[in-house]
Scaffold this motif. Sequence first.
Motif, short mmCIF file in Angstrom:
data_model
loop_
_atom_site.label_atom_id
_atom_site.label_comp_id
_atom_site.label_asym_id
_atom_site.label_seq_id
_atom_site.Cartn_x
_atom_site.Cartn_y
_atom_site.Cartn_z
N GLU A 170 -24.77 65.27 130.92
CA GLU A 170 -24.94 66.55 130.66
C GLU A 170 -26.15 66.94 129.87
O GLU A 170 -27.07 67.90 130.23
N ALA B 118 -16.95 69.43 136.91
CA ALA B 118 -16.86 70.71 135.73
C ALA B 118 -18.30 70.67 135.24
O ALA B 118 -19.02 71.84 134.85
N SER C 255 -20.53 72.24 137.50
CA SER C 255 -20.39 73.57 137.76
C SER C 255 -21.18 74.44 136.52
O SER C 255 -21.51 75.58 136.89
N ARG C 256 -20.74 73.84 135.41
CA ARG C 256 -21.16 74.59 134.35
C ARG C 256 -22.92 74.54 134.35
O ARG C 256 -23.67 75.68 134.13
N GLN C 257 -23.56 73.38 134.94
CA GLN C 257 -24.90 73.61 134.84
C GLN C 257 -25.71 74.08 136.12
O GLN C 257 -26.66 74.00 136.46
#
Length: 502
Positions: A249, A282, A285-287
Amino acid sequence: MDVGPPALCTSFPAMESYLIHVNGKTSPPSILDVHVSLNGGKGPSLGKGKNRKAHWAVRASEMSKRTFNPIRAIVDSMKVEPNHQKPLISLSIGDPTVFGNLPPDDEVIQAMKEALDSGQYNGYAPSVGKSWEMLSMYAAPILLLLQKSNMPTLLGILYTGYLSCREVVAGYYTCPEAPLEAQDVILTSGCSQAIELALAVLANPGQNILVPRPGFSLYKTLAQSLGIEVKFYNLLPEKSWEIDLKQMESLVDDKTACLIVNNPSNPCGSVFSKSHLQKILAVASRQCVPILADEIYADMVFEDCKYESLAKLSTNVPILSCGGLAKRWLVPGWRMGWILIHDRREIFGKEIRDGLLRLSQRILGPCTVVQGALSRILRQTSPEFYHNTLSFLKSNADLCYDALSTVCGLQPVRPSGAMYLMVGIQMEHFPEFENDVEFTERLIAEQSVFCLPATCFEYPNFFRVVITVPEEMMVEACRRIQQFCERHYEGAEGSQDLECDK
């Protein structure tokens, strides 16, 4: 000129260069208008021009200069001959057909024979999409028109797969959590082309993609060729090659175009759990980063493991899933692949779909004979064939892991699927070798066993073993690797006991 319905409207001034406009709509029109203008009054005509080059200046393109295959480069640089007193055992190439011990299912072979004998699949395949299929109805009159004007046809570039074949692939992979229709399938010339098209549609030169390390070298080869930066995220051998999610990430920035996830893995033979896949989703999706899922080894997992597709678990992350016949059906040379477009939130939208369609038209598509056999291959390959293939691979994986686990200086990582096993080299115990490349070079020279150094996969001090070879060959290869390590192993400096505790 009126040729009756369908009408064909043309104009042919006597000039030399051609421009064709085909007015297509989302639904098939009742009349197909083809306007052909010759040069259109634009640009100079051919002949003696003022800009004539004074001398030859032919140079390779920048794209060709950027294209680099690390496996090819490393293997070609290994100037070593096998030990001629021992037959060569190659554990280097992920081609399950090499030794003849893993033939395709009889149904697969029969399907190909019937498709070939039918004589129906010797030409170009019909095109993708209803509007293109309507266009194919007019191919004959348009082709006749173009031939009369000595113009090469452009129709061939529209052809990218039989509708019935795309329906079969969609039906094979669809599920309530990730429904698919024919319009969600692009047929390609092998999974490698599927990956190339997916990268090309998602990323522009100057953007970056996130790629696993260790990982399949083709990702880097294709990305650099397209002018795309590669950022490597780490897989952790101590966690059965799970992703270091925090490190992955941290690589994301405003130029990140996509995340590549290879599951099951080449070169690791690892299979991600459902919970780990959910954590990967996840992050994506966040990024707000789409995923290119390389799932060529889908369902090739051992009996103590379960395969989960990313798309089945995704609620909002758009995914291009790349797959094909090569590995599970043991026919890599048939070059049949596909892209499955999973986009339930319409994040890709029409733009990505249209982009994939345009990119797929650069070549004439996958082999039509294989397309003709595809329905029977997917629907009638026997469950026993899949079971026997995986049982053999697991047996070889266990054999190799158990044998090399007892070898001083080696640390194999147990695989859970695919066709590979990674082995760590404790280089401090082999001081005469500078790195994994030298280690594997000498292994060839002394023992005639060829394994790929994991530097090929951006992961030094490991080597990869292909587990598709016959069992007796695997036993012999492990015996030779043990002999090699026993000869070159040295205990820790200053240690009174130079023997390992294995």
